[in-house]
Write a protein that holds these residues in place. Structure first.
Motif, PDB file in Angstrom:
ATOM      1  N   LYS A 127       0.849  -1.193   0.000  1.00 23.08           N
ATOM      2  CA  LYS A 127       0.000   0.000   0.000  1.00 23.08           C
ATOM      3  C   LYS A 127       0.883   1.241   0.000  1.00 23.08           C
ATOM      4  O   LYS A 127       2.100   1.144   0.155  1.00 23.08           O
ATOM      5  N   SER A 221      -1.089  -0.091  -9.531  1.00 21.79           N
ATOM      6  CA  SER A 221      -1.098  -0.229  -8.083  1.00 21.79           C
ATOM      7  C   SER A 221       0.222  -0.825  -7.607  1.00 21.79           C
ATOM      8  O   SER A 221       1.091  -1.162  -8.404  1.00 21.79           O
ATOM      9  N   HIS A 224       0.971  -6.826  -4.703  1.00 23.38           N
ATOM     10  CA  HIS A 224       0.083  -7.263  -3.630  1.00 23.38           C
ATOM     11  C   HIS A 224       0.757  -8.167  -2.611  1.00 23.38           C
ATOM     12  O   HIS A 224       1.718  -8.878  -2.918  1.00 23.38           O
ATOM     13  N   ASN A 229      -7.800 -10.534   2.321  1.00 22.92           N
ATOM     14  CA  ASN A 229      -8.680  -9.432   2.728  1.00 22.92           C
ATOM     15  C   ASN A 229      -7.957  -8.100   2.901  1.00 22.92           C
ATOM     16  O   ASN A 229      -8.512  -7.147   3.439  1.00 22.92           O
ATOM     17  N   CYS A 230      -6.718  -8.017   2.432  1.00 22.49           N
ATOM     18  CA  CYS A 230      -5.967  -6.757   2.546  1.00 22.49           C
ATOM     19  C   CYS A 230      -6.546  -5.722   1.587  1.00 22.49           C
ATOM     20  O   CYS A 230      -7.035  -6.058   0.497  1.00 22.49           O
ATOM     21  N   THR A 231      -6.455  -4.462   1.967  1.00 23.96           N
ATOM     22  CA  THR A 231      -6.989  -3.393   1.120  1.00 23.96           C
ATOM     23  C   THR A 231      -6.244  -3.262  -0.207  1.00 23.96           C
ATOM     24  O   THR A 231      -6.749  -2.633  -1.140  1.00 23.96           O
ATOM     25  N   CYS A 232      -5.065  -3.874  -0.303  1.00 20.69           N
ATOM     26  CA  CYS A 232      -4.330  -3.807  -1.576  1.00 20.69           C
ATOM     27  C   CYS A 232      -5.043  -4.599  -2.663  1.00 20.69           C
ATOM     28  O   CYS A 232      -4.729  -4.458  -3.849  1.00 20.69           O
ATOM     29  N   LYS A 233      -6.011  -5.446  -2.274  1.00 21.60           N
ATOM     30  CA  LYS A 233      -6.781  -6.233  -3.244  1.00 21.60           C
ATOM     31  C   LYS A 233      -8.052  -5.520  -3.695  1.00 21.60           C
ATOM     32  O   LYS A 233      -8.860  -6.074  -4.423  1.00 21.60           O
ATOM     33  N   SER A 234      -8.245  -4.283  -3.244  1.00 19.51           N
ATOM     34  CA  SER A 234      -9.490  -3.572  -3.537  1.00 19.51           C
ATOM     35  C   SER A 234      -9.657  -3.224  -5.000  1.00 19.51           C
ATOM     36  O   SER A 234     -10.754  -2.929  -5.461  1.00 19.51           O
ATOM     37  N   GLY A 235      -8.551  -3.255  -5.749  1.00 18.43           N
ATOM     38  CA  GLY A 235      -8.633  -2.937  -7.169  1.00 18.43           C
ATOM     39  C   GLY A 235      -8.562  -1.450  -7.453  1.00 18.43           C
ATOM     40  O   GLY A 235      -8.670  -1.019  -8.591  1.00 18.43           O
ATOM     41  N   THR A 236      -8.358  -0.650  -6.406  1.00 21.53           N
ATOM     42  CA  THR A 236      -8.269   0.797  -6.575  1.00 21.53           C
ATOM     43  C   THR A 236      -6.948   1.171  -7.244  1.00 21.53           C
ATOM     44  O   THR A 236      -5.879   0.776  -6.783  1.00 21.53           O
TER      45      THR A 236
END
Length: 353
Positions: A127, A221, A224, A229-236
């Motif tokens: 992140k 990004s 990863h 469930n890490c926020t790095c997987k959000s796809g943002t």
């Protein structure tokens, strides 16, 4: 360790276990080979002795695993494979190219650029940073502190490529990539180092597969972590900066004209160049002299850089403008089975023209 006189008219008589008493950096298989090789070695013996005095400095890293990765690999107590295995990253993800087990991997699965760190979120920079950079980083300790990574994390093994200076837009010609082609996601870290900067990198070299020539990769990004469930997987996507990488197969001096139709480079980087080992560098060096683009080279040890500097002086008529210097961001895992007893690390020393 190979006999320093290997390849001479007289064949080696056995294992190279006779060490030069002067420099301590080279070995011989016999007294006769050592004696006959002296006319060659005497020119370098004093220089290698000075380099051997810097062994402790070369092996100085802040990581909790430093002794295993340096002295124990050099002393063959550890291997790169066993070290990576202890870290839980042996032959997984884009770590597969960091040891001899994965050196010849060419399967299409490992050509993918979206491989992750295969580490927990606490151990890797998956992140953005908690704070903006306020000073130039000068050590791995500072880098890890800024990115909030504990010193038992092995990520420095993949973050040892040159860290660029801040700018608004940056085009880099990156010469001679090898395993980096299978670790492209690591370059997503440039989002943190160069926020708001549009970065374009042309990878150019004969190791790039012909079927990937012309391929363009956009890194939206950070690489990863392993946690689902890490926020790095959000796809943002990281919208504050733009990073694109384009692959080009072939030698730089043969591809330069085509490359510059789209982007003129601000900087040329040639990691672990081996200038003295490959004749194909000569026309590239002559081209770089002609176009006058700032160029940074690196190599595995100080002696390789010394020989490269001599080659550059012969080709251009002047020495490198950036003298040979230790790279604080060299890879903290020693190279196995190097030609000299000198410690060798990926991107260990830097110099430039």
């Amino acid at each position: 360790m190979e006999c320093a006189a290997k390849g001479s008219p007289r064949r080696c008589s056995g294992p190279a276990n006779r060490r030069c008493g002067g420099c301590g950096a080279v070995f011989y298989c016999s007294v006769s080979h050592q004696t006959s090789h002296w006319r060659v070695h005497k020119e370098e013996c004093g220089r290698l002795k000075q380099q051997m005095c810097r062994v402790v400095l070369l092996n100085d890293f802040p990581f909790t695993f430093s002794r295993e990765a340096t002295y124990q690999v050099c002393g063959k107590v550890e291997t790169r494979c066993s070290f990576l295995d202890k870290q839980g990253i042996h032959c997984v993800g884009f770590w597969i190219c960091e040891c001899s087990c994965g050196a010849s991997i060419t399967s299409s699965d490992h050509l993918r650029y979206d491989k992750g760190w295969n580490l927990s979120s606490k151990l890797c920079p998956c992140k953005g940073p908690l704070s903006m950079l306020t000073k130039k980083l000068s050590s791995w300790n500072e880098y890890y502190e800024w990115r909030g990574i504990p010193l038992d994390s092995p990520v420095a093994l993949l973050l040892h490529w040159l860290i660029p200076e801040p700018t608004d837009e940056l085009c880099i010609h990156y010469l001679g990539p090898e395993r980096e082609v299978y670790q492209l996601a690591v370059f997503g870290e440039l989002h943190a180092l160069l926020p708001g900067v549009r970065v374009h990198i042309d990878f150019v070299g004969p190791a790039i597969p012909h079927d990937r020539d012309g391929e363009t990769i956009t890194l939206c990004s950070y690489a990863h972590c392993i946690e689902a469930n890490c926020t790095c997987k959000s796809g943002t996507s990281n919208k504050s900066s733009s990073i694109t990488i384009k692959l080009h197969s072939g030698l730089y001096h043969n591809r330069y004209t085509q490359l510059t139709k789209e982007f003129i480079p601000d900087l040329i980087i040639a990691p672990n160049a081996g200038i003295a080992a490959y004749k194909s560098w000569l026309p590239t060096i002559e081209l770089i002299r002609e176009i006058e683009i700032p160029t940074i080279f690196s190599d595995y040890c100080e002696e390789a850089c010394h020989l490269a500097a001599n080659c550059i002086s012969s080709a251009t008529g002047s020495p490198p403008t950036i003298p040979v210097q230790l790279n604080p961001f060299r890879q903290p895992l020693a190279v196995e089975d190097s030609a000299l007893i000198l410690p060798c690390y990926s991107n260990c020393f830097l110099f430039g023209i």
